[in-house]
Design a protein around this motif. Structure first.
Motif: not given
Ligand code: NIG
Ligand code: FE
Length: 398
Positions: A243-255
């Motif tokens: 989840a932190q990686l998704a936030a760091e990369l500003a992912a469109v979605s974390a699932d």
């Protein structure tokens, strides 16, 4: 086409009607080609529509469901593994390898027939847009073939729209056992070369037993640098760094996001990452329900998906997902409906999709029920009476 006799219309645009879903009672919808031309009260419907009329018979009409997370391209069956889990064996990501072996051995026709069967099932349940992942090939030819299947699915005339995702980093395949960094190098090189032209998204399974955060970041950055959008399988089976990686990369979605701390929730919400929750996967792996309420309270955009796959969530039913979201995740019916439509669209990078407003795609679901509340109130009952896709009625339940 004019849809009339609508007891309750959900536009999903608060400017169009009452409440956060923009609800209109006794409504009509006019369709021009594959787009919505007009929505409003039936009493104000445009005169002289000379096309077909579709009578909603007093029922509720919704935007088509957008399922932003499926693994539809695979071969084989894992019901024996599933039964063993119900008898007490723990789920681990290793079961994926059984599907990988079956998928590698299957030809394009077999994979496409299976994917079509599942996509057709999803359409009957009201899904008009599907994200479809590769990830059961894990070698260059089979990952490429999986995305060719997704493309062929998307071109089929009477099946949902398809948004394709490259998930070469699903698990380490057996021939790379103990050499996961070598596999990551293959994924980021030759495999992405072969797959990027057929994909919109790059995903990775960031989880113990799959890929660590550095490996996951390497793949997502490589995909992003080639123009793919970023999504992450995160915090599914245990708390972890996804989840932190998704936030760091500003992912469109974390699932998945089954196991989140408060700082994870804050990070996702403030980075604008859509939180895609998959309650049927939690149900079928006996994980606890995900933190939907805390995500909503933190201001995150929540989406719902089926995670349709042969291991952890072998369902295509968005109505069932909506019912579970209400009963297990404690979402309200209105929150769940939004998450299954406009939330799903947001998880696919479409900030205005999943709505029934002038100009939007003419994808709609007609329910044999007076309100979307019945999707939770009558769990497991098929209430979808018709589906309109690209302006045409494609499913009609007699
Ligand atoms: O989303 N999380 C990883 N992948 C799938 C499970 C795949 C399988 O068991 O085949 C999921 O749950
Ligand atoms: Fe998944």
């Amino acid at each position: 086409v004019l849809i009339d006799g609508i007891g309750l219309l959900v536009t999903n645009d608060p400017a169009m009607g009452a409440g956060p879903l923009g609800e209109i009672r006794d409504a009509a919808v006019a369709i021009d080609g594959d787009r919505i031309a007009w929505v409003g009260p039936a009493s104000a419907a445009p005169e002289g529509v000379d096309g077909d009329r579709l009578d909603a018979a007093g029922g509720c009409v919704l935007p088509g469901f957008v399922d932003p997370h499926t693994h539809l391209v695979f071969a084989g069956d894992r019901s024996a593994e599933f039964a063993a889990r119900l008898a007490g064996r723990a789920y681990d990501a290793g079961g994926i390898r059984a599907t990988v072996a079956a998928t590698r051995a299957a030809d394009m026709g077999t994979l496409l027939d299976n994917a079509k069967r599942l996509a057709g099932e999803a359409l009957k349940g009201g899904t008009t847009t599907l994200e479809v992942k590769s990830g059961y090939g894990l070698d260059v030819p089979t990952e490429r073939r999986s995305l060719e299947v997704a493309a062929a699915l998307g071109e089929a005339p009477v099946l949902p729209r398809v948004s394709p995702t490259f998930l070469g980093a699903h698990v380490v395949p057996p021939e790379f056992e103990g050499r996961s960094d070598d596999y990551i190098a293959l994924v980021c090189g030759e495999m992405l070369d072969a797959c990027t032209p057929l994909a919109e998204w790059c995903d990775v399974f960031c989880e113990r037993g799959a890929f660590d955060p550095d490996q996951s970041r390497t793949v997502l950055v490589a995909g992003h640098s080639r123009g793919l959008g970023v999504r992450v399988h995160a915090n599914q089976l245990a708390h972890g760094p996804g989840a932190q990686l998704a936030a760091e990369l500003a992912a469109v979605s974390a699932d998945h996001l089954t196991h989140l701390t408060e700082p994870d929730i804050e990070a996702l919400a403030s980075a604008g990452v859509v939180a895609t929750l998959l309650p049927t996967a939690e149900l079928c792996t006996r994980e606890p329900p995900g933190p939907a309420r805390r995500l909503l309270e933190a201001g995150a955009t929540v989406a719902l998906g089926t995670d349709c796959n042969p291991g952890t969530s072998y369902t295509t039913s968005m109505p069932f997902v909506i019912a579970l979201a209400c009963h297990l995740l404690r979402m309200t019916p209105a929150e769940a409906l939004a998450a299954a439509t406009s939330g799903g669209a947001a998880a696919l990078g479409d900030a205005t999709g999943g709505r029934l407003v002038p100009g939007s795609p003419a994808d709609a679901v007609l329910l044999d029920a007076p309100s979307y509340v019945h999707l939770a109130y009558r769990p497991g009952v098929n209430l979808v009476s018709s589906v309109v896709l690209r302006g045409e009625r494609v499913v009609q339940v007699a």
